[in-house]
Design an enzyme around this catalytic site. Structure first.
Site, PDB file in Angstrom:
ATOM      1  N   GLY A  49       0.796  -1.214   0.000  1.00 22.52           N
ATOM      2  CA  GLY A  49       0.000   0.000   0.000  1.00 22.52           C
ATOM      3  C   GLY A  49       0.830   1.267   0.000  1.00 22.52           C
ATOM      4  O   GLY A  49       0.283   2.360   0.053  1.00 22.52           O
ATOM      5  N   CYS A  50       2.137   1.119  -0.052  1.00 21.67           N
ATOM      6  CA  CYS A  50       3.026   2.279  -0.082  1.00 21.67           C
ATOM      7  C   CYS A  50       3.570   2.440  -1.502  1.00 21.67           C
ATOM      8  O   CYS A  50       3.871   1.452  -2.173  1.00 21.67           O
ATOM      9  CB  CYS A  50       4.189   2.088   0.893  1.00 21.67           C
ATOM     10  SG  CYS A  50       3.675   1.935   2.610  1.00 21.67           S
ATOM     11  N   ALA A  51       3.719   3.669  -1.948  1.00 19.43           N
ATOM     12  CA  ALA A  51       4.259   3.927  -3.271  1.00 19.43           C
ATOM     13  C   ALA A  51       5.728   3.528  -3.338  1.00 19.43           C
ATOM     14  O   ALA A  51       6.212   3.045  -4.359  1.00 19.43           O
ATOM     15  CB  ALA A  51       4.101   5.397  -3.638  1.00 19.43           C
TER      16      ALA A  51
END
Length: 136
Positions: A49-51
């Site tokens: 869920g993190c870029a």
């Protein structure tokens, strides 16, 4: 509820009036962290869920949370350092009682992070909360 370390960060941020200075302070916090060893940068510690790439390694030894983390992005490393200040040393129940959004709002982060960074921050907070739930 915030730790003494987090309260110190709040005071630092209040002293820094310009957001650019605050942004640099976040990055400096990340640079000051000990590096997470490559052995702990594994799929089990990776945060989805993190870029950018993010790893959080947590331990509830002695009944209190101790976690380390790493990212390939400087600002995200700084966010990890801020989360460490917010949560390290708390019991699982105390972790679950923290209103992370409100606490991060005290630093002005809710208004100054990009949508991607905000999503990543939420994903990191959710991972920490999941670990606390498993421990409680």
């Amino acid at each position: 509820m915030a730790t003494d370390a987090f309260e110190e960060l709040v005071e630092d941020f209040e002293f820094l009036e310009d957001w650019e200075d605050r942004y640099r302070h976040v990055i400096d916090q990340g640079k000051a962290m000990d590096q997470l060893t490559e052995a702990l940068r594994v799929p089990a510690t990776k945060v989805d869920g993190c870029a950018s790439q993010v790893w959080l390694h947590a331990d509830f030894s002695g009944g209190r949370l101790h976690f380390d983390g790493a990212s390939d992005a400087m600002i995200v490393s700084g966010l990890i350092a801020i989360l460490r200040a917010l949560y390290n040393g708390l019991t699982a129940d105390e972790v679950l009682a923290v209103d992370a959004r409100a606490e991060m709002g005290r630093l002005g982060l809710n208004d100054h992070l990009s949508a991607q960074r905000s999503n990543g921050l939420r994903a990191m907070i959710e991972r920490i909360r999941e670990l606390a739930v498993a421990q409680a």
